[in-house]
Design a protein around this motif. Structure first.
Motif, PDB file in Angstrom:
ATOM      1  N   UNK A  53      -0.192   3.950  -2.080  1.00 52.15           N
ATOM      2  CA  UNK A  53      -0.683   3.993  -3.453  1.00 52.15           C
ATOM      3  C   UNK A  53      -0.752   2.554  -3.956  1.00 52.15           C
ATOM      4  N   UNK A  54      -1.897   2.167  -4.489  1.00 46.31           N
ATOM      5  CA  UNK A  54      -2.096   0.777  -4.894  1.00 46.31           C
ATOM      6  C   UNK A  54      -2.962   0.730  -6.145  1.00 46.31           C
ATOM      7  N   UNK A  55      -3.097  -0.464  -6.698  1.00 47.51           N
ATOM      8  CA  UNK A  55      -4.009  -0.695  -7.812  1.00 47.51           C
ATOM      9  C   UNK A  55      -4.836  -1.933  -7.506  1.00 47.51           C
ATOM     10  N   UNK A  56      -6.054  -1.936  -8.017  1.00 42.37           N
ATOM     11  CA  UNK A  56      -6.895  -3.131  -7.984  1.00 42.37           C
ATOM     12  C   UNK A  56      -7.001  -3.625  -9.408  1.00 42.37           C
ATOM     13  N   UNK A  57      -6.606  -4.878  -9.635  1.00 44.12           N
ATOM     14  CA  UNK A  57      -6.566  -5.439 -10.985  1.00 44.12           C
ATOM     15  C   UNK A  57      -7.712  -6.425 -11.164  1.00 44.12           C
ATOM     16  N   UNK A  58      -8.488  -6.219 -12.196  1.00 46.45           N
ATOM     17  CA  UNK A  58      -9.569  -7.137 -12.506  1.00 46.45           C
ATOM     18  C   UNK A  58      -9.001  -8.500 -12.866  1.00 46.45           C
ATOM     19  N   UNK A  59      -9.604  -9.544 -12.344  1.00 47.02           N
ATOM     20  CA  UNK A  59      -9.144 -10.890 -12.640  1.00 47.02           C
ATOM     21  C   UNK A  59      -8.016 -11.353 -11.755  1.00 47.02           C
ATOM     22  N   UNK A  60      -7.563 -10.506 -10.805  1.00 45.09           N
ATOM     23  CA  UNK A  60      -6.511 -10.922  -9.892  1.00 45.09           C
ATOM     24  C   UNK A  60      -5.140 -10.487 -10.360  1.00 45.09           C
ATOM     25  N   UNK A  61      -4.140 -10.732  -9.524  1.00 47.32           N
ATOM     26  CA  UNK A  61      -2.789 -10.263  -9.788  1.00 47.32           C
ATOM     27  C   UNK A  61      -2.164 -10.927 -10.996  1.00 47.32           C
ATOM     28  N   UNK A  62      -2.577 -12.138 -11.328  1.00 50.41           N
ATOM     29  CA  UNK A  62      -1.960 -12.848 -12.442  1.00 50.41           C
ATOM     30  C   UNK A  62      -2.553 -12.533 -13.798  1.00 50.41           C
ATOM     31  N   UNK A  63      -3.619 -11.740 -13.821  1.00 51.24           N
ATOM     32  CA  UNK A  63      -4.272 -11.442 -15.094  1.00 51.24           C
ATOM     33  C   UNK A  63      -3.398 -10.533 -15.931  1.00 51.24           C
ATOM     34  N   UNK A  64      -3.159 -10.920 -17.188  1.00 49.60           N
ATOM     35  CA  UNK A  64      -2.294 -10.142 -18.069  1.00 49.60           C
ATOM     36  C   UNK A  64      -3.029  -8.989 -18.741  1.00 49.60           C
ATOM     37  N   UNK A  65      -4.326  -9.160 -18.990  1.00 50.58           N
ATOM     38  CA  UNK A  65      -5.067  -8.145 -19.721  1.00 50.58           C
ATOM     39  C   UNK A  65      -6.122  -7.467 -18.849  1.00 50.58           C
ATOM     40  N   UNK A  66      -6.051  -7.663 -17.530  1.00 49.44           N
ATOM     41  CA  UNK A  66      -7.046  -7.059 -16.646  1.00 49.44           C
ATOM     42  C   UNK A  66      -6.833  -5.563 -16.516  1.00 49.44           C
ATOM     43  N   UNK A  67      -7.924  -4.825 -16.399  1.00 49.66           N
ATOM     44  CA  UNK A  67      -7.829  -3.389 -16.214  1.00 49.66           C
ATOM     45  C   UNK A  67      -7.443  -3.080 -14.772  1.00 49.66           C
ATOM     46  N   UNK A  68      -6.685  -2.002 -14.597  1.00 51.26           N
ATOM     47  CA  UNK A  68      -6.252  -1.587 -13.276  1.00 51.26           C
ATOM     48  C   UNK A  68      -6.966  -0.311 -12.870  1.00 51.26           C
ATOM     49  N   UNK A  69      -7.324  -0.234 -11.603  1.00 52.39           N
ATOM     50  CA  UNK A  69      -7.884   0.974 -11.020  1.00 52.39           C
ATOM     51  C   UNK A  69      -6.937   1.425  -9.923  1.00 52.39           C
ATOM     52  N   UNK A  70      -6.445   2.650 -10.023  1.00 51.07           N
ATOM     53  CA  UNK A  70      -5.557   3.192  -9.001  1.00 51.07           C
ATOM     54  C   UNK A  70      -6.365   3.594  -7.773  1.00 51.07           C
ATOM     55  N   UNK A  71      -5.771   3.419  -6.599  1.00 45.83           N
ATOM     56  CA  UNK A  71      -6.494   3.695  -5.363  1.00 45.83           C
ATOM     57  C   UNK A  71      -5.529   4.059  -4.243  1.00 45.83           C
ATOM     58  N   UNK A  72      -6.087   4.536  -3.150  1.00 49.27           N
ATOM     59  CA  UNK A  72      -5.347   4.813  -1.917  1.00 49.27           C
ATOM     60  C   UNK A  72      -5.795   3.791  -0.873  1.00 49.27           C
ATOM     61  N   UNK A  73      -4.846   3.032  -0.383  1.00 49.59           N
ATOM     62  CA  UNK A  73      -5.107   1.952   0.583  1.00 49.59           C
ATOM     63  C   UNK A  73      -4.544   2.386   1.930  1.00 49.59           C
ATOM     64  N   UNK A  74      -5.424   2.457   2.945  1.00 49.39           N
ATOM     65  CA  UNK A  74      -5.009   2.834   4.291  1.00 49.39           C
ATOM     66  C   UNK A  74      -5.287   1.680   5.242  1.00 49.39           C
ATOM     67  N   UNK A  75      -4.309   0.806   5.451  1.00 50.97           N
ATOM     68  CA  UNK A  75      -4.538  -0.346   6.329  1.00 50.97           C
ATOM     69  C   UNK A  75      -4.669   0.061   7.787  1.00 50.97           C
ATOM     70  N   UNK A  76      -5.539  -0.620   8.498  1.00 50.61           N
ATOM     71  CA  UNK A  76      -5.715  -0.362   9.927  1.00 50.61           C
ATOM     72  C   UNK A  76      -4.393  -0.567  10.660  1.00 50.61           C
ATOM     73  N   UNK A  77      -3.579  -1.516  10.190  1.00 50.29           N
ATOM     74  CA  UNK A  77      -2.303  -1.808  10.842  1.00 50.29           C
ATOM     75  C   UNK A  77      -1.344  -0.630  10.803  1.00 50.29           C
ATOM     76  N   UNK A  78      -1.564   0.312   9.900  1.00 49.22           N
ATOM     77  CA  UNK A  78      -0.679   1.462   9.780  1.00 49.22           C
ATOM     78  C   UNK A  78      -1.186   2.711  10.472  1.00 49.22           C
ATOM     79  N   UNK A  79      -2.274   2.611  11.237  1.00 53.98           N
ATOM     80  CA  UNK A  79      -2.816   3.771  11.940  1.00 53.98           C
ATOM     81  C   UNK A  79      -2.040   4.027  13.229  1.00 53.98           C
ATOM     82  N   UNK A  80      -1.607   5.261  13.408  1.00 59.91           N
ATOM     83  CA  UNK A  80      -0.910   5.622  14.637  1.00 59.91           C
ATOM     84  C   UNK A  80      -1.916   6.021  15.716  1.00 59.91           C
TER      85      UNK A  80
END
Length: 329
Positions: A52-79
């Motif tokens: 479970x992750x979020x994508x924040x507009x303006x980057x991680x340091x943005x204080x007023x950026x909007x967040x979009x919740x998402x599902x992140x499935x990294x290739x490194x975690x594939x069995x």
């Protein structure tokens, strides 16, 4: 826990087209692909790393950026799997979205392939409906760490600021396991069995237009893992399908809980969509995209499945001994 005696009520609202979790499709894609991806937690029941992750507009340091919740499935975690090539599930997730988008049925939520804190992977919009609380309202936790998890993924599980989120209702009120001996009107019985105490139960699904579109798309995708828990409610009464890593195999592998329409004739609107899809796969932009995401053989097999479906003019019947995924939810 005893099996439920009643089937859930059906909602037959018509969802607005191209709207996912309250976002227009193109806006959702743009926001998923841009900004800083920040992992907040892990869905521990998943067989592969599902974060479970979020994508924040303006980057991680943005204080007023909007967040979009998402599902992140990294290739490194594939069995590794015995019947699918290694490190390909994320691409299959994105390819499934591309085919879904081409149908116009809005089955698969917006999904992109991008880099993240644990390397490249698929990033898919987190599904909510109007009745769901927003992420961060401290409801149900995304999950607990998996004892067998890759050590490189522990940061995602140990984050002190991990949100607690409301998980979508699996089955979307349209797929269920019930103690009823006879399915009620408007429901198909897919399988009869017994629970751990020997009591009769049935796997059932609704005769619902939104769910039928999922079933037709699964034939095109050759989906080997359509569990009831992979059918989720969306915005405005929409019904979506998720978890499409086990798709596009060149061999027949359709395993699904949605067999209620097996043998039914295709409807005129379904034939129209499939004919348009065949044209897009045969030398169109969709065919080129699938050839980039999959092998050429898998892209060609997708076109062949669409052509065969149109020629048969019927939804397929179960064949073989492994036609329902296990567990079914």
């Amino acid at each position: 826990m005893p099996p439920r005696e009643r089937l859930p009520a059906l909602s037959r609202r018509v969802p607005p087209p191209g709207v996912f979790a309250g976002l227009e499709e193109q806006e959702a894609l743009a926001r998923l692909a841009g900004g800083e991806l920040e992992v907040r937690g892990r869905l521990a029941d998943a067989s592969n790393a599902t974060l479970y992750a979020v994508v924040r507009e303006g980057g991680a340091g943005a204080q007023d950026g909007r967040e979009v919740a998402c599902v992140y499935k990294p290739v490194a975690g594939e069995r590794p799997l015995w019947d699918f090539p290694d490190d390909t599930l994320a691409r299959r997730e994105v390819a499934s979205y591309a085919v879904s988008a081409a149908t116009g049925w809005d089955v698969v939520p917006p999904t992109v392939l991008r880099d993240g804190p644990l390397g490249p992977g698929s990033v898919q919009l987190w599904l909510t409906d109007e009745s769901s609380r927003a992420p961060g309202e401290r409801a149900a936790a995304p999950g607990t760490p998996d004892e067998d998890a890759d050590p490189d993924l522990q940061d995602a599980e140990d984050a002190e600021d991990a949100d607690e989120v409301v998980l979508p209702d699996p089955g979307a009120g349209l797929v269920d396991i019930t103690a009823l001996r006879t399915a009620r009107e408007g429901w198909f019985t897919v399988l009869r069995a017994e629970d751990g105490l020997g009591r009769p139960v049935a796997l059932v699904h609704a005769d619902d237009e939104r769910l039928r579109r999922v079933a037709v798309l699964d034939v095109v995708l050759n989906n080997a893992d359509r569990k009831g828990g992979h059918v989720l409610p969306g915005w405005g009464g929409a019904v979506h399908g998720v978890d499409h890593g086990l798709t596009f195999h060149v061999e027949p592998k359709l395993r699904t809980v949605l067999w209620g329409w097996a043998g039914d004739r295709l409807r005129p609107d379904e034939r129209e969509v499939l004919a348009r899809l065949a044209a897009e796969l045969d030398g169109g932009r969709l065919g080129e995209l699938l050839s980039d995401l999959l092998t050429v053989e898998e892209a060609v097999a997708t076109l062949e499945r669409v052509a065969a479906l149109l020629d048969a003019d019927r939804l397929p019947r179960p064949r073989g001994s492994r036609t329902i995924p296990w567990p079914p939810f």
